[in-house]
Structure formats: structure tokens, C-alpha cells
Design a protein around this motif. Structure first.
Motif, PDB file in Angstrom:
ATOM      1  N   ARG A  15      59.063  34.010   5.973  1.00 11.21           N
ATOM      2  CA  ARG A  15      59.948  33.224   5.115  1.00 11.21           C
ATOM      3  C   ARG A  15      60.562  34.029   3.983  1.00 11.21           C
ATOM      4  O   ARG A  15      61.161  33.473   3.081  1.00 11.21           O
ATOM      5  CB  ARG A  15      59.159  32.046   4.549  1.00 11.21           C
ATOM      6  CG  ARG A  15      58.348  31.360   5.626  1.00 11.21           C
ATOM      7  CD  ARG A  15      58.287  29.972   5.798  1.00 11.21           C
ATOM      8  NE  ARG A  15      59.262  29.093   5.312  1.00 11.21           N
ATOM      9  CZ  ARG A  15      59.109  27.783   5.379  1.00 11.21           C
ATOM     10  NH1 ARG A  15      58.013  27.291   5.899  1.00 11.21           N
ATOM     11  NH2 ARG A  15      60.032  26.986   4.935  1.00 11.21           N
ATOM     12  N   GLU A  17      63.160  35.792   3.559  1.00 15.23           N
ATOM     13  CA  GLU A  17      64.599  35.746   3.318  1.00 15.23           C
ATOM     14  C   GLU A  17      65.057  34.404   2.752  1.00 15.23           C
ATOM     15  O   GLU A  17      66.197  34.267   2.315  1.00 15.23           O
ATOM     16  CB  GLU A  17      65.359  36.031   4.613  1.00 15.23           C
ATOM     17  CG  GLU A  17      65.061  37.405   5.200  1.00 15.23           C
ATOM     18  CD  GLU A  17      65.446  38.538   4.267  1.00 15.23           C
ATOM     19  OE1 GLU A  17      66.509  38.452   3.637  1.00 15.23           O
ATOM     20  OE2 GLU A  17      64.653  39.505   4.157  1.00 15.23           O
ATOM     21  N   GLU A  18      64.171  33.403   2.741  1.00 19.38           N
ATOM     22  CA  GLU A  18      64.541  32.070   2.270  1.00 19.38           C
ATOM     23  C   GLU A  18      64.527  31.992   0.751  1.00 19.38           C
ATOM     24  O   GLU A  18      63.799  32.714   0.082  1.00 19.38           O
ATOM     25  CB  GLU A  18      63.559  31.019   2.808  1.00 19.38           C
ATOM     26  CG  GLU A  18      63.589  30.878   4.310  1.00 19.38           C
ATOM     27  CD  GLU A  18      62.590  29.845   4.803  1.00 19.38           C
ATOM     28  OE1 GLU A  18      62.242  28.924   4.052  1.00 19.38           O
ATOM     29  OE2 GLU A  18      62.158  29.979   5.960  1.00 19.38           O
ATOM     30  N   GLU A  19      65.332  31.084   0.228  1.00 19.16           N
ATOM     31  CA  GLU A  19      65.297  30.770  -1.191  1.00 19.16           C
ATOM     32  C   GLU A  19      64.859  29.315  -1.321  1.00 19.16           C
ATOM     33  O   GLU A  19      65.349  28.452  -0.586  1.00 19.16           O
ATOM     34  CB  GLU A  19      66.671  30.964  -1.828  1.00 19.16           C
ATOM     35  CG  GLU A  19      67.074  32.421  -1.907  1.00 19.16           C
ATOM     36  CD  GLU A  19      68.352  32.629  -2.681  1.00 19.16           C
ATOM     37  OE1 GLU A  19      68.675  31.799  -3.555  1.00 19.16           O
ATOM     38  OE2 GLU A  19      69.023  33.619  -2.404  1.00 19.16           O
ATOM     39  N   VAL A  20      63.929  29.082  -2.227  1.00 20.72           N
ATOM     40  CA  VAL A  20      63.438  27.724  -2.460  1.00 20.72           C
ATOM     41  C   VAL A  20      63.418  27.461  -3.964  1.00 20.72           C
ATOM     42  O   VAL A  20      63.352  28.389  -4.763  1.00 20.72           O
ATOM     43  CB  VAL A  20      62.026  27.495  -1.869  1.00 20.72           C
ATOM     44  CG1 VAL A  20      62.021  27.701  -0.368  1.00 20.72           C
ATOM     45  CG2 VAL A  20      61.010  28.393  -2.529  1.00 20.72           C
TER      46      VAL A  20
END
Length: 58
Positions: A15, A17-20
Motif C-alpha cells: 500500500r 503508493e496510496e495516500e490516506v
């Protein structure tokens, strides 16, 4: 290497590369504690540590 490093490495790999949002993260942490109440203290300590990262150290 600590045992927990494997989980952290898996998180980065799957995960990374994800932005949360922090709100999303907080919701997942609440969900985790609801499913695993035995980890409440450790989760609380992590949340408090993250919340205070930018506090000035006197």
C-alpha cells in the motif's frame, strides 16, 4: 529485525503508493481495536505518539 518489521514491510510493499487521510487511519485503528481488544493499549500508544509528533520537546 523485529517480528513487527515484516508487517510494516508488507504494508509498504502492498500500500506504499496510496495516500490516506488521518481520519481514515483513525477509523481503521478503531476498527482494529474493536476486532482485537487485547491490542487496545498498544494502539492507543501509537495513536498518541503519532498525534504528538510535532509537539515541541521542552
Amino acid at each position: 529485525m523485529y517480528f513487527t518489521d515484516r508487517g510494516i514491510e508488507e504494508l509498504q510493499k502492498r500500500r506504499g503508493e496510496e495516500e490516506v487521510s488521518l481520519s481514515w487511519l483513525a477509523d481503521r485503528m478503531v476498527e482494529f481495536v474493536d476486532l482485537h481488544p487485547e491490542f487496545e493499549a498498544a494502539t492507543e500508544r501509537l495513536a498518541t505518539w503519532l498525534a504528538r509528533l510535532d509537539d515541541d520537546e521542552d
